[in-house]
Design a protein around this motif. Structure first.
Motif, mmCIF file in Angstrom:
data_model
loop_
_atom_site.group_PDB
_atom_site.id
_atom_site.type_symbol
_atom_site.label_atom_id
_atom_site.label_comp_id
_atom_site.label_asym_id
_atom_site.label_seq_id
_atom_site.Cartn_x
_atom_site.Cartn_y
_atom_site.Cartn_z
ATOM 1 N N SER A 119 0.851 -1.194 0.000
ATOM 2 C CA SER A 119 0.000 0.000 0.000
ATOM 3 C C SER A 119 0.881 1.235 0.000
ATOM 4 N N GLY A 124 -1.528 -1.437 -3.212
ATOM 5 C CA GLY A 124 -2.659 -2.160 -2.638
ATOM 6 C C GLY A 124 -3.693 -1.221 -2.028
ATOM 7 N N PRO A 184 -8.209 -4.550 1.078
ATOM 8 C CA PRO A 184 -8.072 -5.968 0.743
ATOM 9 C C PRO A 184 -8.584 -6.301 -0.660
ATOM 10 N N PHE A 193 -5.974 -5.451 -3.114
ATOM 11 C CA PHE A 193 -4.895 -6.444 -3.064
ATOM 12 C C PHE A 193 -5.259 -7.675 -3.891
ATOM 13 N N GLY A 240 1.805 -7.255 1.018
ATOM 14 C CA GLY A 240 0.707 -7.470 1.957
ATOM 15 C C GLY A 240 1.167 -7.081 3.347
ATOM 16 N N SER A 287 -5.585 -8.246 4.143
ATOM 17 C CA SER A 287 -5.062 -8.202 2.779
ATOM 18 C C SER A 287 -4.542 -9.580 2.374
#
Lengths: 406, 294
Positions: free
Chosen positions: A47, A88, A92, A95, A114, A119
């Motif tokens: 992320s 990401g 989730p 992802f 992750g 995620s």
């Protein structure tokens, strides 16, 4: 839960018998990884936006460092790493979508990334369906094993259980549990409570506050009243600041009821607004680890990114790329089944010390460390396990563990 | 007895923060019908102003005292800017103000993240705010009492302005009947702007108090915006005494429920009770009696 575990175990046994295919869809044949050129594509999925960006960006940085180093020393099987980067977005669903894209349209040989368990859980069915590989770098609540995921952070028997052993060694009799209200702290505390019974440590309180709340005054008042020997802290994110402030403001100190944390590391400690000197944390890596490999890692990181601290998840991500390189070179192939067959016993002299892959559950054997925060917001290592601890994500080796009990 | 003191005291300080957050909302919602979802970010701005002041003025005590007027001005100007640039273009379109200010709040959060980093920065409490009062069963931090003092000061100041100043009379006239106030020669546009400035400034003050108890971080304000709106709606639109009572009630309710059950349950039950309350009394605790609002 147990039946899935059994099915997984059966799958692992099958796949370890010379890469025999299980009954799931056409798997390896689906792979579109291109190994003909001078580069090999790897996916970095972290992320870089949203609330998790602060943590996951540090992982991205250390992955890039590892990729640079590996490329400078000749690459993997002679191929330079070509990183395909995706965000990401702390979501989730994103992802899940992005790992699908990386595996099937970018055709990367493996994905690294992750952070939150949510995620990982979202990526799991996709990476299994596409028969790809995911390297996940963060300590987590355990109770999971997939032949398509390598878990390079700690599982509970390498972080939570050693922390309890440390408390027992210190003569702790009473313990207070403070956590954020989501899956990791709830699961961790379930394990802590069962192990505490075994160790004859009394749990004198258990409190949760939602992740987006930072008012801990009521809960800390309960700690003041309960006067525990120690507080076990499984709080995550900025909620920790509210907890730490309330703790000091209500007169608790590292002497009265010290805290042991599993998510406060080198980066978080200075942001708490209070002097944390004397408090503890349980990890597998601290920047203060003394080893040649760590010296190199810390120096290289600072040279590339300036004076920023290194932390456990960053080190686990860095290590995961080197483990991948070692596995591929042992397998002499980028094929997922061949890599899995070669995985067991692959080792790397990582900054935290030697780590070894367990081919059965895809976790790695790691040494457990307890650090005590000093006045420079660094950790003095005050306790260490006797060498690397074999990963046991389902806690099969612990007779006191009953997953169905509360 | 002991078991009542802890939630009573924590509830009072939670109520104080909610009150500070809700005062500005109550003003702008009551007067202009503007749903300002970026109001939480004015709290955040106040917190960061406290942090920045502390970087410049190293004495913790002096910097906090300086931060209060600076935060009021800074957050107030931010509010004024929002009013002039964005909100003034969509009066009488409450749903649009809601959407556009959600956007603004995201922009402000990201801005804070880019400037200060997502980790959050600590604000050091001065010595005279660092201790606590020992009461049976609870140590009551001075920082929390400071929050109550700020809330009371903001409330008192606002009430005095509304009651005695000509600006206050203009605000009240505009709330009661905008058109009529306009025919009386009141520039309601100017009144709106000033109201927005004051309402946002008060949130800035709250931010300084929050910085002391929970530090700064870019999502600081987002946590308070929904409960603050609940307080405004439950209190009755544009009603100071309703806002005060509702803030105190929500603060205490949350604290007692947290003490008896747990934090997550307290949140759920509090929201549920407010929903039930609004079913019985949709107009909130108090309403403005006016011919303009039939």
């Amino acid at each position: 839960m147990t039946s899935t575990a059994a099915a997984l175990a059966a799958g692992l046994v099958l796949s370890s018998c010379g890469g025999a295919k299980t009954d799931e869809a056409p798997s390896a044949s689906k792979s579109c990884v291109d190994t003909s050129g001078s580069t090999i594509k790897l996916g970095f999925l972290n992320s870089t936006s949203g609330p998790m960006a602060i943590s996951e960006q540090t992982v991205r940085d250390s992955l890039q460092l590892a990729a640079d180093e590996i490329n400078a020393s000749g690459g993997i099987l002679g191929k330079k790493i070509e990183a395909v980067e995706e965000d990401g977005a702390s979501d989730p669903a994103v992802f899940a979508e992005k790992i699908g894209k990386l595996l099937t349209s970018d055709c990367v040989a493996a994905v690294f990334g992750g952070w939150t368990s949510a995620s990982r859980k979202a990526m799991l069915p996709v990476v299994e369906g596409d028969h790809g590989l995911l390297f996940y770098p963060v300590q987590y609540e355990g109770l999971e094993a997939s032949k398509n995921i390598y878990y390079t952070g700690a599982t509970t028997n390498q972080q939570i259980i050693p922390a309890m052993d440390f408390l027992k060694d210190k003569g702790v009799k009473t313990l207070f549990l403070a956590g954020s209200d989501y899956v990791f702290p709830r699961t961790a505390n379930k394990i802590i409570k069962q192990y505490a019974k075994e160790l004859d440590i009394e749990i004198v309180g258990e409190e949760y506050v939602p992740l987006d709340k930072d008012d801990w005054s009521t809960q800390v008042a309960k700690i003041v009243k309960a006067k525990p020997d120690f507080v076990f802290n499984t709080i995550n994110g900025s909620s920790n600041v509210g907890f730490i402030k309330a703790y000091y403001e209500q007169g608790l100190t590292a002497k009265t009821s010290p805290i042991i944390s599993v998510s406060i590391a080198e980066e978080e400690a200075p942001a708490m607004g209070k002097d944390l000197t004397g408090q503890y944390a349980s990890w597998n890596y601290f920047q203060s680890v003394k080893s040649a490999a760590n010296d190199t890692f810390v120096k290289a990181f600072k040279a590339k990114y300036g004076d920023r601290p290194t932390s456990d998840p960053m080190e686990a991500a860095y290590t995961s790329l080197y483990l991948f390189k070692a596995m591929v070179e042992k397998a002499d192939s980028f094929d997922v089944d061949k890599i899995n067959d070669a995985a067991d016993g692959v080792t790397f002299a990582s900054p935290e010390g030697p780590v070894t892959i367990n081919g059965e559950n895809h976790h790695i054997a790691k040494t457990s460390l307890i650090g005590q925060i000093n006045k420079d917001d660094q950790f003095d290592i005050v306790w260490s396990s006797d060498g690397p601890i074999e990963p046991d994500p389902f806690l099969k080796g612990y007779s006191w563990w009953d997953p169905s009990a509360n | 007895m002991e078991s009542f003191i802890t939630p009573l005291l924590t509830g009072a300080s939670t109520g104080a923060i909610l009150l500070i957050a809700a005062l500005g909302l109550a003003l702008t919602f009551g007067q202009m019908g503007v749903i300002n979802m970026a109001h939480g970010e004015f709290l955040m701005a106040g917190a960061y102003i406290a942090y920045v002041t502390q970087q410049v003025v190293t004495s913790a005590g002096l910097s906090i005292l300086l931060a209060l007027p600076l935060a009021f001005l800074g957050a107030g100007l931010l509010g004024l800017l929002l009013e002039v640039l964005v909100i003034s273009r969509m009066y009488h379109r409450p749903l649009d103000t809601l959407l556009v200010t959600v956007g603004v709040s995201m922009v402000l959060q990201q801005l804070a993240k880019d400037v200060f980093g997502a980790q959050g920065d600590p604000v050091t409490a001065p010595d005279w705010l660092d201790g606590y009062i020992s009461v049976p069963g609870y140590n009551w931090p001075y920082a929390k009492i400071f929050t109550i003092v700020i809330a009371l000061a903001a409330l008192g100041g606002l009430a005095a302005v509304l009651k005695y100043s000509s600006f206050g009379r203009k605000i009240r006239a505009t709330v009661q009947n905008r058109d009529l106030a306009e025919t009386m020669g009141i520039s309601t546009r100017r009144t709106d702007r000033l109201t927005f400035f004051v309402g946002s400034g008060i949130a800035g003050l709250g931010g300084v108090a929050l910085a002391l108890t929970s530090g700064t971080n870019p999502t600081l304000g987002a946590t308070y915006i929904i409960p603050a709106f609940l307080v405004v709606v439950a209190g009755g639109l544009g009603q100071l005494k309703g806002t005060v009572l509702a803030a105190l009630a929500v603060g205490l309710l949350t604290a007692f429920l947290t003490d008896w059950f747990n934090s997550s349950m307290a949140q759920v039950v509090t929201f549920a009770l407010i929903v039930v309350f609004l079913q019985v009394r949709p107009q909130g605790l108090f309403t403005v009696r006016t011919r303009g609002l039939a």
